[in-house]
Design a protein around this motif. Structure first.
Motif, PDB file in Angstrom:
ATOM      1  N   VAL A  31       0.848  -1.198   0.000  1.00 25.67           N
ATOM      2  CA  VAL A  31       0.000   0.000   0.000  1.00 25.67           C
ATOM      3  C   VAL A  31       0.883   1.248   0.000  1.00 25.67           C
ATOM      4  O   VAL A  31       1.974   1.247   0.575  1.00 25.67           O
ATOM      5  N   ARG A  32       0.418   2.297  -0.675  1.00 18.40           N
ATOM      6  CA  ARG A  32       1.066   3.616  -0.659  1.00 18.40           C
ATOM      7  C   ARG A  32       0.066   4.611  -0.068  1.00 18.40           C
ATOM      8  O   ARG A  32      -1.094   4.621  -0.461  1.00 18.40           O
ATOM      9  N   THR A  33       0.553   5.424   0.860  1.00 18.40           N
ATOM     10  CA  THR A  33      -0.323   6.390   1.518  1.00 18.40           C
ATOM     11  C   THR A  33       0.318   7.772   1.515  1.00 18.40           C
ATOM     12  O   THR A  33       1.538   7.903   1.436  1.00 18.40           O
ATOM     13  N   ILE A  34      -0.527   8.773   1.631  1.00 24.84           N
ATOM     14  CA  ILE A  34      -0.063  10.116   1.955  1.00 24.84           C
ATOM     15  C   ILE A  34      -0.654  10.404   3.332  1.00 24.84           C
ATOM     16  O   ILE A  34      -1.850  10.225   3.568  1.00 24.84           O
ATOM     17  N   VAL A  35       0.215  10.798   4.254  1.00 27.01           N
ATOM     18  CA  VAL A  35      -0.208  11.138   5.600  1.00 27.01           C
ATOM     19  C   VAL A  35      -0.001  12.641   5.784  1.00 27.01           C
ATOM     20  O   VAL A  35       1.098  13.144   5.601  1.00 27.01           O
ATOM     21  N   ILE A  36      -1.081  13.322   6.111  1.00 29.67           N
ATOM     22  CA  ILE A  36      -1.015  14.751   6.413  1.00 29.67           C
ATOM     23  C   ILE A  36      -1.167  14.849   7.921  1.00 29.67           C
ATOM     24  O   ILE A  36      -2.172  14.422   8.488  1.00 29.67           O
TER      25      ILE A  36
END
Length: 182
Positions: free
Chosen positions: A174-179
């Motif tokens: 999985v690839r995520t962007i965490v803000i």
């Protein structure tokens, strides 16, 4: 690949923040839940902290992780670091890199890739809030004792002070962007 001097840059900023707060390495290591030898290695540029260790050090210092990363000459603007931070645990590493963040800013963005079978070895927690956006793949997000499955295009908000972890599902990870907002 880590850019040359990155370890020393992180170490210099960690040491400066620790000294500014009047803490010994032993005291900071204890507050961060790390060994004094690991903290010494970080401060002396011998190693980079893992993402979770970087957050633990920042939390113990009462600051955000971006404050501890080397900045370009114009630290008043958002910077794109693009430098991967090491992960903990066996097997293929989780790849995390800060996309945006700067000293004095409360919002940071990270891109993380979790290969199949690799999960956060210890639940992550820090002050503030996170929004996690799944870019590719599927994952289980566990916050406290609650777990939910997320797929590409899904997003979740969480109180980041609660222990949380990501477990990739499926063969491609999985690839995520965490803000993250402090």
């Amino acid at each position: 690949m880590i850019t040359e001097g990155w370890e020393l840059g992180v170490g210099t900023r960690v040491r400066a923040a620790r000294e500014e707060r009047g803490l010994t390495t032993r005291a900071l290591a204890s507050l961060a839940g790390l060994s004094q030898s690991l903290l010494s290695d970080v401060e002396n540029g011998r190693t980079l902290p893992s993402v979770s260790s970087l957050y633990a050090i920042a939390e113990a210092l009462g600051t955000g992780p971006a404050e501890l990363l080397p900045q370009d000459d114009d630290s008043a603007r958002l910077t794109q670091h693009g430098v991967p931070l090491p992960a903990e645990g066996p097997g293929e590493a989780v790849s995390t890199r800060m996309l945006f963040g700067a000293p004095g800013r409360r919002i940071e963005a990270y891109l993380s890739s979790y290969p199949q079978g690799q999960t956060d070895p210890v639940p992550f927690q820090h002050s503030g809030e996170d929004i996690i956006v799944v870019v590719e793949g599927r994952m289980t997000l566990t916050v406290g004792d609650r777990a939910q499955e997320l797929r590409a295009g899904d997003a979740a908000w969480l109180d980041a002070s609660a222990p949380h972890s990501i477990e990739p599902l499926g063969p491609d990870g999985v690839r995520t962007i965490v803000i993250s907002a402090r």
